[in-house]
Design a protein around this motif. Sequence first.
Motif, PDB file in Angstrom:
ATOM      1  N   ALA A  58      14.726 -13.093 -28.124  1.00  0.00           N
ATOM      2  CA  ALA A  58      14.592 -14.555 -28.182  1.00  0.00           C
ATOM      3  C   ALA A  58      15.176 -15.219 -26.942  1.00  0.00           C
ATOM      4  O   ALA A  58      16.174 -14.759 -26.377  1.00  0.00           O
ATOM      5  N   SER A  59      14.552 -16.321 -26.539  1.00  0.00           N
ATOM      6  CA  SER A  59      15.059 -17.104 -25.416  1.00  0.00           C
ATOM      7  C   SER A  59      16.260 -17.922 -25.875  1.00  0.00           C
ATOM      8  O   SER A  59      16.201 -18.634 -26.886  1.00  0.00           O
ATOM      9  N   SER A  60      17.337 -17.834 -25.119  1.00  0.00           N
ATOM     10  CA  SER A  60      18.595 -18.458 -25.555  1.00  0.00           C
ATOM     11  C   SER A  60      18.588 -19.975 -25.460  1.00  0.00           C
ATOM     12  O   SER A  60      19.514 -20.623 -25.973  1.00  0.00           O
ATOM     13  N   TRP A 102      15.248 -12.509 -33.949  1.00  0.00           N
ATOM     14  CA  TRP A 102      15.903 -12.975 -32.732  1.00  0.00           C
ATOM     15  C   TRP A 102      15.820 -11.946 -31.611  1.00  0.00           C
ATOM     16  O   TRP A 102      16.347 -12.196 -30.534  1.00  0.00           O
ATOM     17  N   LYS A 103      15.136 -10.846 -31.848  1.00  0.00           N
ATOM     18  CA  LYS A 103      15.007  -9.822 -30.813  1.00  0.00           C
ATOM     19  C   LYS A 103      14.222 -10.379 -29.628  1.00  0.00           C
ATOM     20  O   LYS A 103      13.083 -10.838 -29.776  1.00  0.00           O
ATOM     21  N   HIS A 126      20.312  -8.031 -27.672  1.00  0.00           N
ATOM     22  CA  HIS A 126      19.306  -8.219 -28.721  1.00  0.00           C
ATOM     23  C   HIS A 126      18.358  -9.351 -28.347  1.00  0.00           C
ATOM     24  O   HIS A 126      17.144  -9.231 -28.502  1.00  0.00           O
ATOM     25  N   SER A 127      18.927 -10.460 -27.844  1.00  0.00           N
ATOM     26  CA  SER A 127      18.096 -11.569 -27.371  1.00  0.00           C
ATOM     27  C   SER A 127      17.869 -11.375 -25.880  1.00  0.00           C
ATOM     28  O   SER A 127      17.831 -10.246 -25.394  1.00  0.00           O
ATOM     29  N   ASP A 128      17.737 -12.464 -25.131  1.00  0.00           N
ATOM     30  CA  ASP A 128      17.555 -12.310 -23.684  1.00  0.00           C
ATOM     31  C   ASP A 128      18.876 -12.065 -22.948  1.00  0.00           C
ATOM     32  O   ASP A 128      18.900 -11.891 -21.740  1.00  0.00           O
ATOM     33  N   HIS A 184      25.021 -18.369 -24.209  1.00  0.00           N
ATOM     34  CA  HIS A 184      25.686 -17.910 -25.436  1.00  0.00           C
ATOM     35  C   HIS A 184      27.119 -18.427 -25.515  1.00  0.00           C
ATOM     36  O   HIS A 184      27.582 -18.849 -26.583  1.00  0.00           O
TER      37      HIS A 184
END
Length: 393
Positions: A304-306, A301-302, A267-269, A275
């Motif tokens: 999104a940079s972690s 958060w789609k 979903h994010s990067d 994570h």
Amino acid sequence: MQKPVRTAAILVAAGRGLRAGAGGPKQYRTIGGQTVIFRAMQAFCRHPDVATVQPVVNPDDVALFNEAVSSLRHAPPANGGATRQQSVHAGLEALANDKPDIVLIHDAARPFVTSAVISRAIDAAGRTGAAVPVIAVTDTIKQVDDGGDVTGTPERARLRIAQTPQAFRYDVILEAHRRAARDGRSDFTDDAALAEWAGLTVATFEGDAANMKLTTPEDFVREEARLGAMLGDIRTGTGYDVHAFGEGDHVMICGVRVPHNKGFLAHSDGDVGLHALVDAILGALADGDIGSHFPPSDPKWKGASSDRFLKYAVDRVTARGGRVANLEVTMICERPKIGPLRDTMRAKIAEISGIDISRIAVKATTSERLGFTGREEGIAATASATIRLPWSE
């Protein structure tokens, strides 16, 4: 109904701090895992009775300032002058459109100011119009001549050590500064002295012995040791994350873009390393997990940079008066190879978290061709975090 009192605070941070030794301006050095200026400023930014925080910085330090206090709300910084007095005057003029009733003037080199001292400053200024925090002198003071010979011993009972924040009615101290500028006076070492010169009666209120000014290298050593002793609640947490491969030409690992013949399905990067670290920090805080703070069901958060997630987790630690002592992450995969990029990843984690690279470990292993990582269907990561919190927690 009486009009509410509007209070502003000026944070004086334009000095060079030469007596503090090498390492750049002292207000941007770290102590207890946070920059001095952040510690000094956050107390005012978070005080319920302070409406505006007006920083005054050296124009050469704007980038350092923005990085140090990026999570705090404040007015645009004013440019400081050649002396402390000129810097305060610049801060007062920057507040002219805001027109606060009371202004608190605080040195950025005093990072241990408490909410209680700020409240006492606001109350004292409201009652008297001009007031400074003081603490009693416990040592005998000697007055000496140019040769160092004693010429007198002042009565200790009548002496006080002045601190900041010094508190004034805004219009009164602004006019005093303007008058001093017109008269060519720029030699006052604090605002109370300038106020006395302008004919104001300056009251005192209870200061705080811990609200000391960092001046010399020895001050930093002593206060670092004191803070370390206070952060005796040592906690550890662990984290785990996994992402499958999909279409793509790179993967994000520990904040670094790594070329690869596949990408992550996420979903994010999909940065499994960051994570896992976020979950480890939140676990040490007993503060949920990454999914509870950044739910994958939330469309914002789609992609999104972690790095945002990791900085958020570290900020959760500092908001509770603690610091991150150590971060360790292990990548489990056949490819891409992590070893050649290990130090680049450590440096990136240090940059995102504000933690010294010597406290960050990045490791890698394979699963000996077993399981989904062995079949190169994805990457897994495990992590651990050690944090230190005050015992009062």
